[in-house]
Design a protein around this motif. Structure first.
Motif, PDB file in Angstrom:
ATOM      1  N   PRO A  68     -93.677  -3.537 -20.094  1.00  0.00           N
ATOM      2  CA  PRO A  68     -93.736  -2.186 -19.375  1.00  0.00           C
ATOM      3  C   PRO A  68     -95.314  -2.252 -18.881  1.00  0.00           C
ATOM      4  CG  PRO A  68     -92.813  -1.632 -21.413  1.00  0.00           C
ATOM      5  CD  PRO A  68     -93.030  -3.081 -21.545  1.00  0.00           C
ATOM      6  N   GLY A 108     -95.784  -2.287 -15.267  1.00  0.00           N
ATOM      7  CA  GLY A 108     -95.728  -0.841 -14.784  1.00  0.00           C
ATOM      8  C   GLY A 108     -96.893  -0.258 -14.184  1.00  0.00           C
ATOM      9  N   HIS A 138    -101.815  -0.197 -21.326  1.00  0.00           N
ATOM     10  CA  HIS A 138    -101.857   1.183 -21.650  1.00  0.00           C
ATOM     11  C   HIS A 138    -101.928   1.326 -23.331  1.00  0.00           C
ATOM     12  CE1 HIS A 138    -100.536   3.547 -17.984  1.00  0.00           C
ATOM     13  NE2 HIS A 138    -101.034   2.516 -17.695  1.00  0.00           N
ATOM     14  N   LEU A 183     -85.185  -3.676 -20.922  1.00  0.00           N
ATOM     15  CA  LEU A 183     -86.087  -2.641 -20.689  1.00  0.00           C
ATOM     16  C   LEU A 183     -85.254  -1.177 -20.987  1.00  0.00           C
ATOM     17  CD1 LEU A 183     -87.955  -3.537 -17.569  1.00  0.00           C
ATOM     18  CD2 LEU A 183     -89.053  -3.036 -19.609  1.00  0.00           C
ATOM     19  N   GLU A 242     -86.244   1.621 -23.999  1.00  0.00           N
ATOM     20  CA  GLU A 242     -86.548   2.975 -23.543  1.00  0.00           C
ATOM     21  C   GLU A 242     -85.505   3.920 -24.432  1.00  0.00           C
ATOM     22  OE1 GLU A 242     -87.282   4.169 -19.592  1.00  0.00           O
ATOM     23  OE2 GLU A 242     -87.538   5.894 -20.075  1.00  0.00           O
ATOM     24  N   LEU A 247     -88.705   1.409 -14.335  1.00  0.00           N
ATOM     25  CA  LEU A 247     -88.202   1.593 -15.748  1.00  0.00           C
ATOM     26  C   LEU A 247     -89.315   1.298 -16.556  1.00  0.00           C
ATOM     27  CD1 LEU A 247     -85.018  -0.761 -16.004  1.00  0.00           C
ATOM     28  CD2 LEU A 247     -85.089   1.792 -16.245  1.00  0.00           C
ATOM     29  N   CYS A 248     -90.312   0.381 -16.155  1.00  0.00           N
ATOM     30  CA  CYS A 248     -91.688   0.090 -17.030  1.00  0.00           C
ATOM     31  C   CYS A 248     -92.693   1.476 -16.826  1.00  0.00           C
ATOM     32  CB  CYS A 248     -92.320  -0.965 -16.159  1.00  0.00           C
ATOM     33  SG  CYS A 248     -91.488  -2.553 -16.687  1.00  0.00           S
ATOM     34  N   LYS A 249     -92.636   2.081 -15.641  1.00  0.00           N
ATOM     35  CA  LYS A 249     -93.415   3.075 -15.502  1.00  0.00           C
ATOM     36  C   LYS A 249     -93.085   4.119 -16.408  1.00  0.00           C
ATOM     37  CE  LYS A 249     -95.664   2.387 -10.980  1.00  0.00           C
ATOM     38  NZ  LYS A 249     -95.518   2.640  -9.429  1.00  0.00           N
ATOM     39  N   SER A 250     -91.601   4.361 -16.161  1.00  0.00           N
ATOM     40  CA  SER A 250     -91.033   5.438 -17.190  1.00  0.00           C
ATOM     41  C   SER A 250     -91.183   5.238 -18.631  1.00  0.00           C
ATOM     42  CB  SER A 250     -89.400   5.489 -16.790  1.00  0.00           C
ATOM     43  OG  SER A 250     -88.839   5.862 -17.934  1.00  0.00           O
ATOM     44  N   GLU A 251     -91.164   4.032 -19.016  1.00  0.00           N
ATOM     45  CA  GLU A 251     -91.370   3.880 -20.632  1.00  0.00           C
ATOM     46  C   GLU A 251     -92.859   4.097 -20.751  1.00  0.00           C
ATOM     47  OE1 GLU A 251     -89.533   0.497 -22.169  1.00  0.00           O
ATOM     48  OE2 GLU A 251     -90.687   0.849 -24.316  1.00  0.00           O
ATOM     49  N   LEU A 252     -94.010   3.640 -19.931  1.00  0.00           N
ATOM     50  CA  LEU A 252     -95.264   4.045 -20.310  1.00  0.00           C
ATOM     51  C   LEU A 252     -95.456   5.451 -20.452  1.00  0.00           C
ATOM     52  CD1 LEU A 252     -97.224   1.555 -17.926  1.00  0.00           C
ATOM     53  CD2 LEU A 252     -96.777   1.436 -20.359  1.00  0.00           C
TER      54      LEU A 252
END
Lengths: 219, 219
Positions: A78, A82, A87, A124, A128, B124-129
DNA sequence: CTTAAAACGTGACATTCCTCACATTTTATT
DNA sequence: AATAAAATGTGAGGAATGTCACGTTTTAAG
């Protein structure tokens, strides 16, 4: 070649595997060595071949251990895909071997092979869902329940044994369940007094798993 | 056709869009209507065309509002792709129009079109971050900080205005920040006393955003 | 308009658990 | 082995906030 063992990589053909092997570097890390660091440009997807890693994020008040991951698995998917910047950080909690895949190579593979993409998407999604549950658990349970939850996680998911060496010290355990070192200490002695666990330094033995599970479930 | 507006769908060609349009149903929901339900078999990916939705998970002690999502966006991607069963529910907080995409159609599109897959992966990656940050925020801040955080989120992300009608009642706000109805009440009156916000039932006006941001940041 | 139900506000009290302080033990270093 | 540094255990006190109880207001239904 490291990534061969990955679930997702099963869907790659010979040519694709060749691309991968040519753009993939294996690195060994000792306990406590940093694998990647928060706020640094992220340029690799990392596949853990062996060992164990903690993911740490700097929160508004203190650091927080997001989760502990055991090989074989990807880490930093991610944070690499992302955003440009990491992060969170990843630190080895044991000696660990990791395979660094250049992000453009990884993207190339995603584009070349829809099955590979699909596997990554599933991974992924599962991750989540997992994260939702972990978060709700931490939010709604009291420290006792959160600690019990993690002890059982260590036994069942990380070590497959009811006796193990803690991967974290008391301070880090506090960072994991969002509590304080002192509280963790007190709870350990209480759990030991009630013969639910046996403690010797970092060595933990779960004596009464039903009781521990009850504490986990009751919160 | 609804999904046309999606970022990811930009990468679909005419043939693919046709497949999509033939396997996609639009449905309207009124406030408080359930869009999908936890523990039920998940068989659709849902694209929100208009409106707003809350995602709710039944936690170990109580229900928890995971997040509020505003159209246009996908909802339920992790829960549909990550498991056979929904791990949380989605409920409209306003009148909402949603597009239900059959999961096999969705998977077909992922397989046909790597660019589409790629967009989904990034999402999906952004959402997990995002989820990591939300979780750490909730864990490390006190109720005041969490509430302030969400008020600013409502203003900046959902309504683009410092005056708005709360999408949730006091009880649901408690479920969102993991607190109690009574605490939320008390904090609202305190914030109003200090002229940081003005309250009239569900109507909120942010009067002093700097102070509110300070409360959010200090915890 | 009337009435019931739901939502909301507020005080008192109890509980969890964090912080601070300090003693003790373990680990690492010379 | 001696010493310093880090990690750990434990008690006292206090702050945050959940729970209970009850009154008031708002909303919905007839």
């Amino acid at each position: 070649m490291c990534i061969l063992k990955s679930e997702a990589a099963k869907s790659l053909n010979t040519g694709e595997l060749k691309i991968l092997s040519q753009n993939c570097v294996e690195v060994d890390f000792k306990k406590d060595e940093v694998i990647f660091k928060q706020n640094v440009l992220s340029s690799n997807v990392i596949y853990l071949q062996s060992g164990m890693v903690k993911l740490i994020i700097a929160g508004p008040q203190r650091k927080q251990i997001l989760k502990i991951k055991k090989a074989p698995c990807y880490i930093g998917l991610p944070t690499t895909m992302g955003d440009k910047i990491n992060h969170y950080s990843a630190v080895a909690v044991q000696n660990t071997r990791a395979c660094f895949i250049d992000i453009s190579t990884f993207k190339e593979l995603l584009r070349l092979n829809p099955d590979f993409s699909y596997e990554i998407i599933i991974e992924l999604c599962k991750s989540e869902l997992d994260q939702f549950h972990r978060c709700v658990n931490l939010l709604q349970k009291q420290v006792f329940g959160r600690l019990a939850n993690n002890l059982i996680f260590f036994a069942d998911e990380l070590y497959n044994s009811d006796e193990f060496d803690l991967p974290l010290n008391r301070n880090e355990l506090a960072d994991l369940v969002c509590s304080s070192r002192e509280s963790i200490s007190r709870m350990f002695t209480e759990l030991a007094d009630e013969k639910i666990i046996k403690i010797d330094g970092k060595r933990i033995k779960i004596l009464n798993k039903e009781k521990l599970a009850k504490i986990r479930d009751k919160g």
